[in-house]
Design an enzyme around this catalytic site. Structure first.
Site, PDB file in Angstrom:
ATOM      1  CG  ASN A   9      -1.797   1.086   1.130  1.00 18.44           C
ATOM      2  OD1 ASN A   9      -1.526   2.279   1.033  1.00 18.44           O
ATOM      3  ND2 ASN A   9      -3.164   0.720   1.589  1.00 18.44           N
ATOM      4  CG  HIS A  12       1.730   5.801   5.050  1.00 23.36           C
ATOM      5  ND1 HIS A  12       0.342   6.012   5.156  1.00 23.36           N
ATOM      6  CD2 HIS A  12       2.005   5.316   6.104  1.00 23.36           C
ATOM      7  CE1 HIS A  12      -0.010   5.499   6.304  1.00 23.36           C
ATOM      8  NE2 HIS A  12       0.961   4.844   6.826  1.00 23.36           N
ATOM      9  CG  HIS A  45      -8.623   4.138   1.271  1.00 25.03           C
ATOM     10  ND1 HIS A  45      -8.370   3.761   2.512  1.00 25.03           N
ATOM     11  CD2 HIS A  45      -9.794   4.179   0.383  1.00 25.03           C
ATOM     12  CE1 HIS A  45     -10.084   4.036   2.567  1.00 25.03           C
ATOM     13  NE2 HIS A  45     -10.667   4.200   1.576  1.00 25.03           N
ATOM     14  NE  ARG A  47      -9.809   8.597   4.229  1.00 30.81           N
ATOM     15  CZ  ARG A  47      -9.847   7.762   5.129  1.00 30.81           C
ATOM     16  NH1 ARG A  47      -9.032   6.565   5.360  1.00 30.81           N
ATOM     17  NH2 ARG A  47     -10.916   7.763   5.998  1.00 30.81           N
ATOM     18  NE  ARG A  51      -7.664  11.588   5.274  1.00 28.40           N
ATOM     19  CZ  ARG A  51      -7.760  10.721   6.442  1.00 28.40           C
ATOM     20  NH1 ARG A  51      -6.985  10.018   6.891  1.00 28.40           N
ATOM     21  NH2 ARG A  51      -9.241  10.577   6.965  1.00 28.40           N
ATOM     22  CD  GLU A  72      -6.968  -0.509   1.025  1.00 30.64           C
ATOM     23  OE1 GLU A  72      -7.230   0.588   1.805  1.00 30.64           O
ATOM     24  OE2 GLU A  72      -6.055  -1.343   1.532  1.00 30.64           O
ATOM     25  CB  THR A 103      -9.497   1.495   7.275  1.00 27.71           C
ATOM     26  OG1 THR A 103      -9.189   1.902   5.913  1.00 27.71           O
ATOM     27  CG2 THR A 103     -10.819   0.764   7.032  1.00 27.71           C
ATOM     28  CD  GLU A 153      -7.001  -6.341   3.142  1.00 24.59           C
ATOM     29  OE1 GLU A 153      -7.039  -6.267   1.944  1.00 24.59           O
ATOM     30  OE2 GLU A 153      -6.479  -5.679   3.755  1.00 24.59           O
ATOM     31  CG  HIS A 193      -5.800  -2.289   9.401  1.00 26.46           C
ATOM     32  ND1 HIS A 193      -5.120  -1.315  10.530  1.00 26.46           N
ATOM     33  CD2 HIS A 193      -6.117  -1.006   8.512  1.00 26.46           C
ATOM     34  CE1 HIS A 193      -5.396   0.069  10.382  1.00 26.46           C
ATOM     35  NE2 HIS A 193      -6.074   0.164   9.285  1.00 26.46           N
TER      36      HIS A 193
HETATM   37  N1  PXP Z   1      -5.838  -3.210   4.259  1.00 27.98           N
HETATM   38  C1  PXP Z   1      -7.048  -2.230   4.422  1.00 27.98           C
HETATM   39  C2  PXP Z   1      -8.108  -2.647   3.965  1.00 27.98           C
HETATM   40  C3  PXP Z   1      -6.398  -0.977   4.768  1.00 27.98           C
HETATM   41  O1  PXP Z   1      -7.309   0.080   4.889  1.00 27.98           O
HETATM   42  C4  PXP Z   1      -5.110  -0.537   5.058  1.00 27.98           C
HETATM   43  C5  PXP Z   1      -5.025   0.670   5.569  1.00 27.98           C
HETATM   44  O2  PXP Z   1      -4.989   1.569   4.308  1.00 27.98           O
HETATM   45  C6  PXP Z   1      -4.242  -1.505   5.003  1.00 27.98           C
HETATM   46  C7  PXP Z   1      -4.439  -2.787   4.437  1.00 27.98           C
HETATM   47  C8  PXP Z   1      -2.838  -1.230   5.370  1.00 27.98           C
HETATM   48  O3  PXP Z   1      -2.564  -1.132   6.577  1.00 27.98           O
HETATM   49  P1  PXP Z   1      -1.206  -0.782   7.286  1.00 27.98           P
HETATM   50  O4  PXP Z   1      -0.876   0.697   6.508  1.00 27.98           O
HETATM   51  O5  PXP Z   1      -1.367  -0.674   8.565  1.00 27.98           O
HETATM   52  O6  PXP Z   1      -0.077  -1.627   6.825  1.00 27.98           O
END
Ligand code: PXP
Length: 242
Positions: A9, A12, A45, A47, A51, A72, A103, A153, A193
């Site tokens: 992901n 960030h 994601h 959003r 953001r 996402e 999330t 997931e 997550h």
């Molecule tokens: N899976 C989903 C559905 C999420 O919303 C997120 C955070 O955006 C992640 C995975 C990744 O989480 P993390 O950044 O804590 O690794």
């Protein structure tokens, strides 16, 4: 040993860019480097408040990602329209609350089966695989199957945040039972997550696990060692313990 896919992901990276509302660092460049490091997919994601990730990122990512693009998104008509235009390989339906830092918890599929089914139907007609981000709760997993999802997931946030060994073990058991149920009713099993280079190790034994999605820990490490290496190191952990 089984093969578990790593979805990286890159939200960030866009968050840092948006700290200055400028053009760098670019999440699209991050995706290229993540793939060079061995990522099996790129996750973003989009959003509702835009953001971090923007439509521009999504469109470019669809062009350049050579593995799998996982979008996402919230269960809204606006997001559905965007998904149908961009056509990612996979959509993961997530809950979204204004002002949340990240999330919070899984989607309540059970209370919204009709709407979720409707959206899944449309996405699947376009050959987009659909996963739903849910808590390790049998009610939500069965509802995801009823709604026609291909995968779930499992939300691993509670596990990741558990402070005592006992709480961690209890949540891990809940996740394993949830994974087992999903597998037995024909759903693919993903997880994500709060996963990092250490807490992912016991999780990798979850029944039927095919994909993990990780953002924060990889991008945090990438600040010091670079994205390619941070991803490669996570892949090494996954391959060694799955
Ligand atoms: N899976 C989903 C559905 C999420 O919303 C997120 C955070 O955006 C992640 C995975 C990744 O989480 P993390 O950044 O804590 O690794």
């Amino acid at each position: 040993m089984r093969y578990i896919r790593l979805g990286v992901n890159v939200d960030h990276v866009a968050t840092v860019r948006e700290a200055r509302k400028t053009y760098e660092p670019d999440p699209v460049a991050a995706a290229v480097l993540a793939e060079l490091g061995g990522a099996d997919g790129i996750t973003v994601h989009l959003r509702m408040d835009r953001r971090h990730i923007k439509e521009r990122d999504l469109k470019l990512l669809k062009e350049i990602v050579k593995t799998r693009l996982n979008l996402e998104m919230a269960v809204t008509d606006e997001m559905l329209k965007i998904a149908l235009t961009v056509k990612p390989h996979q959509v993961t339906l997530v809950p979204e609350r204004e002002g949340e830092i990240t999330t919070e918890g899984g989607l309540d599929v059970n209370s919204n089966v009709e709407k979720v089914t409707e959206i899944i139907d449309v996405l699947k007609r376009e050959d987009i695989e659909v996963s739903i981000f849910v808590d390790p709760d049998p009610v939500q997993i069965k509802a995801s199957k009823v709604a026609g999802a291909d995968a779930i997931e499992i939300h691993t946030g509670i596990y990741a945040e558990a402070r005592t060994h006992k709480d961690k073990e209890a949540e891990l058991n809940r996740i394993f039972e949830a994974a087992n149920l999903a597998k037995n009713i024909g759903l693919k099993v993903h997880a994500g997550h709060g996963l990092n280079y250490k807490n992912i190790i016991p999780l990798l034994k979850a029944p039927g696990l095919e994909e993990v999605n990780i953002g924060h820990s990889i991008i945090a490490r990438a600040i010091f060692v670079g994205i390619e290496r941070a991803v490669r190191e996570m892949k090494e952990v996954i391959n060694a313990y799955s």
